[in-house]
Structure formats: structure tokens, C-alpha cells
Design an enzyme around this catalytic site. Structure first.
Site, short mmCIF file in Angstrom:
data_model
loop_
_atom_site.label_atom_id
_atom_site.label_comp_id
_atom_site.label_asym_id
_atom_site.label_seq_id
_atom_site.Cartn_x
_atom_site.Cartn_y
_atom_site.Cartn_z
N SER A 276 0.70 -14.77 1.18
CA SER A 276 -0.06 -14.97 2.42
C SER A 276 -0.45 -16.43 2.64
O SER A 276 -0.35 -16.93 3.76
CB SER A 276 -1.31 -14.08 2.43
OG SER A 276 -0.92 -12.74 2.49
N THR B 108 -5.52 -7.43 -0.35
CA THR B 108 -4.33 -6.87 -0.96
C THR B 108 -4.72 -6.04 -2.19
O THR B 108 -5.90 -5.82 -2.45
CB THR B 108 -3.27 -7.97 -1.24
OG1 THR B 108 -2.06 -7.35 -1.65
CG2 THR B 108 -3.73 -8.96 -2.30
N LYS C 52 -7.51 -2.36 -1.08
CA LYS C 52 -7.42 -1.94 0.33
C LYS C 52 -8.32 -0.74 0.67
O LYS C 52 -8.94 -0.71 1.72
CB LYS C 52 -5.97 -1.63 0.71
CG LYS C 52 -5.09 -2.88 0.76
CD LYS C 52 -3.67 -2.53 1.19
CE LYS C 52 -2.79 -3.76 1.21
NZ LYS C 52 -1.48 -3.50 1.83
N ALA D 263 5.54 7.34 -1.14
CA ALA D 263 4.34 7.88 -0.48
C ALA D 263 3.09 7.15 -0.97
O ALA D 263 2.03 7.74 -1.09
CB ALA D 263 4.23 9.38 -0.74
N GLY D 264 3.23 5.84 -1.19
CA GLY D 264 2.06 5.03 -1.57
C GLY D 264 1.36 4.52 -0.32
O GLY D 264 1.54 5.05 0.79
N GLY D 265 0.58 3.46 -0.50
CA GLY D 265 -0.18 2.90 0.63
C GLY D 265 0.73 2.45 1.76
O GLY D 265 0.45 2.72 2.93
P1 NAP Z 1 1.84 1.91 -4.15
O1 NAP Z 1 0.78 2.47 -3.28
O2 NAP Z 1 1.56 1.55 -5.56
O3 NAP Z 1 3.10 2.93 -4.11
C1 NAP Z 1 4.22 2.73 -4.93
C2 NAP Z 1 5.32 3.72 -4.54
O4 NAP Z 1 6.48 3.47 -5.36
C3 NAP Z 1 4.94 5.20 -4.79
O5 NAP Z 1 5.61 6.00 -3.83
C4 NAP Z 1 5.49 5.43 -6.21
O6 NAP Z 1 5.75 6.78 -6.51
C5 NAP Z 1 6.80 4.67 -6.11
N1 NAP Z 1 7.32 4.33 -7.44
C6 NAP Z 1 6.90 3.34 -8.25
N2 NAP Z 1 7.61 3.37 -9.40
C7 NAP Z 1 8.49 4.40 -9.31
C8 NAP Z 1 9.49 4.94 -10.16
N3 NAP Z 1 9.76 4.41 -11.38
N4 NAP Z 1 10.23 6.00 -9.75
C9 NAP Z 1 9.97 6.55 -8.51
N5 NAP Z 1 9.04 6.08 -7.65
C10 NAP Z 1 8.30 5.02 -8.04
O7 NAP Z 1 2.42 0.55 -3.50
P2 NAP Z 1 2.56 0.18 -1.96
O8 NAP Z 1 1.41 -0.64 -1.55
O9 NAP Z 1 2.91 1.40 -1.19
O10 NAP Z 1 3.81 -0.82 -2.00
C11 NAP Z 1 5.12 -0.37 -2.33
C12 NAP Z 1 6.09 -1.56 -2.32
O11 NAP Z 1 6.16 -2.11 -1.01
C13 NAP Z 1 5.66 -2.72 -3.22
O12 NAP Z 1 6.81 -3.24 -3.82
C14 NAP Z 1 5.07 -3.74 -2.27
O13 NAP Z 1 5.23 -5.07 -2.73
C15 NAP Z 1 5.92 -3.50 -1.03
N6 NAP Z 1 5.22 -3.82 0.21
C16 NAP Z 1 5.86 -4.64 1.08
C17 NAP Z 1 5.25 -4.96 2.28
C18 NAP Z 1 5.93 -5.87 3.21
O14 NAP Z 1 5.23 -6.45 4.05
N7 NAP Z 1 7.25 -6.01 3.17
C19 NAP Z 1 3.99 -4.41 2.60
C20 NAP Z 1 3.37 -3.55 1.68
C21 NAP Z 1 4.01 -3.27 0.48
P3 NAP Z 1 4.61 7.65 -7.28
O15 NAP Z 1 3.63 8.02 -6.22
O16 NAP Z 1 5.35 8.81 -7.83
O17 NAP Z 1 4.03 6.76 -8.34
#
Ligand code: NAP
Length: 297
Positions: free
Chosen positions: A17, A62, A66, A142-144
Site C-alpha cells: 500500500s 490489513t 479487518k 472462502a476466506g475474507g
Molecule cells: P484468508 O481469509 O486467510 O483465506 C485464505 C483462503 O485460502 C481460504 O479459502 C483457505 O481455505 C485457502 N487456503 C489456504 N491454504 C490452502 C491450502 N493449502 N489448500 C486449500 N485451500 C487453502 O485470506 P484472504 O484475505 O481471503 O486472502 C486470500 C489471498 O488473496 C491471499 O493470498 C491474499 O494475499 C490475496 N488477496 C489479494 C487481494 C488483491 O487485491 N489482489 C486482496 C485480498 C487478498 P481454508 O478456509 O480451508 O483454510
């Protein structure tokens, strides 16, 4: 007086950011400052409540703050006369997670979640002519971030949204949030088992990786995209590497691909405009600046 904003997280050194906001501050010659501040969970509430006193116009939030940040500011939505009154914002309220706080001219909090804006604008800007209204979307994760993406896609009026996640209960939570909180129709959403993620592709044409799989130092997303219908649109919210193995495979099978860097940049724009008074442009030089920072990591 110098306009000040920051991003808070724990840890925070990875955040891009500051690169984005400082690029815009320099580009528009604004006398402002945007810094990264490490805030421990136990310091979060006092940091947020001192933002105005410490001269900040607001902040980005972040991981892992959140949800907790929303709990902090949503306590103050009773009376506009309260010292820390928070203006109602239905997206933040229903998402129960925020990534942006603005302190307005009356010293009130405006708290919102701009991830859904970032996701939608990135797609609409990269592929403006895609037929979103007739598409069947498939969200993997299905995360944030997936919650914001489900809201974005439903707001873009896609026909159907299928969700899968390794932990299936969280996929149902996303569906429930969309139906119960945002009032989208129940039959717009379905949840499938994680093991069926390759088999469903024959029926879907807008695929999103919303997991952290495929990110540098993380395992790859194990999926077979060979059944994708022609002219499918595939996007990954992971942006490091910019072209993930998932996007490479999608290209190989003829899909249109959109990388995740645009989402990151677009989600930053509303905060910048509110704090520094200028609607920022998203140009190629900014993308290159962010990519150069990623290369050096
Ligand atoms: P989060 O809430 O921690 O969710 C992580 C997700 O990944 C969950 O669905 C989790 O599944 C899954 N996951 C992690 N390890 C796994 C594995 N070994 N096998 C299967 N599923 C797995 O994180 P988030 O905030 O949603 O962010 C997710 C990603 O998006 C991150 O890499 C983040 O950097 C990126 N992101 C990018 C932007 C952008 O602007 N481009 C914005 C936000 C986030 P479970 O629920 O089963 O653990």
C-alpha cells in the site's frame, strides 16, 4: 498541514500500500504522507481511536485486523454527538470486516470495505465487453477476500455463483452472508465439495482463485482446467507472481485471463481520494512500480 494516512497490520512490512499511495502522492504533487504502521492486536483499538488526535485522515487495515477493526468502530454508531460516531455503511456492516477508515470533516469515522470495488473494477476495466450477466461464476476459496468477491459478482448481476473451499463450512458461511445479510436470492448461490473443483468447470465460465494457493512460497492450486468452456474468463487474486500457474493453465486452454494486481491497486483508490482529495488514475507506470517492488522481495 501535511495530510497523513497509513496502513496498519501485524506484521506489516510486506504491504504494498505505501508503494501505491506514495506513487500517487508524488504524481499529483500532494503534500502528504502514507506510511506502514505495525499495530499489535492488543493495540488496535487505541490506535484507531487516536487516529484523528495523531493527525491521520484515516487508514487502511490489513491482516489480521479487518474484522476486529470493524468491531471497534461499529461500537460507535449510536449518536452523531458521540466522540467517536461511525457513519452507517451497509457493506461494512454486512461484511463485518473493513479495510478503510476515513475521518470526515466532523471527526466521525467512515469505515468501509473496498476489496469488492477493487475486484469489480479490475474485471470491468480489463474486460469491459465480457457478458457478466450471462455468466456462471465459480469462486475457489472462502476466506475474507472471497466474501468481497461473492458480493462483487452478485452486485455485477452474474447469473449463478458456485463456491468451493477446502473447509466447506466456510463456503456455506459465504453463501449465508450473501443471502441473509445482503438479501441476494438463495438460489443464486451453490456450494460444492472441494474434491469436485475440476469437474464443475464444464458448467462455469467465470472462474476466480480466491485462495492464497499459487502465491510465492505457497503450494500451487491443484486443479485441471481442461474442461473450461471456450472464452471463459479466469482471474486470480494472487498477484505475486503476476502470472500464476493457474492463469498459465487457463491461457493454455484458451481462457481470457485477468491478474490480481489491478484489484490491489483499485481497492486503494477510494481511500486515496477521501484522504488526499484527488481521484487517482491507475496507469501502467504504477503497475510497473509495484511489480519492481515485488521483484526485489
Ligand atoms: P484468508 O481469509 O486467510 O483465506 C485464505 C483462503 O485460502 C481460504 O479459502 C483457505 O481455505 C485457502 N487456503 C489456504 N491454504 C490452502 C491450502 N493449502 N489448500 C486449500 N485451500 C487453502 O485470506 P484472504 O484475505 O481471503 O486472502 C486470500 C489471498 O488473496 C491471499 O493470498 C491474499 O494475499 C490475496 N488477496 C489479494 C487481494 C488483491 O487485491 N489482489 C486482496 C485480498 C487478498 P481454508 O478456509 O480451508 O483454510
Amino acid at each position: 498541514m501535511k495530510l497523513k494516512a497509513c496502513v496498519i497490520g501485524y506484521p506489516i512490512s510486506h504491504s504494498l500500500s505505501p508503494v501505491i499511495h506514495n506513487y500517487w502522492l508524488k504524481k499529483y504533487g500532494i503534500d502528504g504522507e502514507y506510511t506502514a504502521v505495525e499495530v499489535k492486536p492488543e493495540e488496535l483499538e487505541s490506535f484507531i481511536l487516536s487516529l484523528g488526535k495523531n493527525g491521520y485522515k484515516g487508514c487502511n487495515i490489513t491482516l489480521p485486523h479487518k474484522e476486529k477493526a470493524w468491531q471497534v468502530v461499529s461500537k460507535f454508531n449510536k449518536s452523531p454527538d458521540d466522540e467517536f460516531y461511525t457513519l452507517p455503511n451497509h457493506v461494512a456492516h454486512f461484511m463485518q470486516a473493513i479495510n478503510t477508515i476515513v475521518i470526515d470533516q466532523n471527526n466521525h469515522f467512515v469505515a468501509t470495505n473496498t476489496d469488492f470495488i477493487g475486484f469489480a473494477r479490475n474485471l470491468l476495466e480489463s474486460q469491459p465487453n465480457y457478458d457478466y450477466a450471462n455468466s456462471i461464476a465459480f469462486i475457489i476459496g472462502a476466506g475474507g477476500a472471497a466474501k468481497a468477491i461473492a458480493f462483487a459478482l452478485a452486485s455485477m448481476n452474474v447469473q449463478q455463483i458456485v463456491i468451493t473451499n477446502r473447509t466447506i463450512e466456510k463456503a456455506f458461511e459465504v453463501k449465508d452472508m450473501m443471502v441473509k445479510n445482503f438479501n441476494f436470492p438463495d438460489d443464486k448461490f451453490s456450494v460444492i465439495d472441494w474434491k469436485d473443483r475440476s469437474n464443475i468447470l464444464v458448467n462455469c465460465n467465470l472462474i476466480v482463485n480466491a485462495t492464497s494457493l499459487g502465491m510465492k512460497n505457497q503450494p500451487e492450486l491443484d486443479i485441471d482446467l481442461s474442461d473450461l468452456p471456450d472464452n471463459s474468463l479466469v482471474t486470480d487474486i494472487v498477484y505475486n507472481p503476476l502470472e500464476t500457474e493457474f492463469l498459465k493453465q487457463a491461457k493454455k486452454y484458451g481462457a481470457i485471463t485477468v491478474d490480481g494486481l489491478g484489484m490491489l491497486i483499485h481497492q486503494a483508490a477510494p481511500g486515496f481520494e477521501a484522504w488526499f482529495g484527488k481521484k487517482p488514475e491507475i496507469d501502467e507506470e504504477l503497475r510497473q512500480t509495484v511489480l519492481n517492488h515485488l521483484k526485489n522481495r
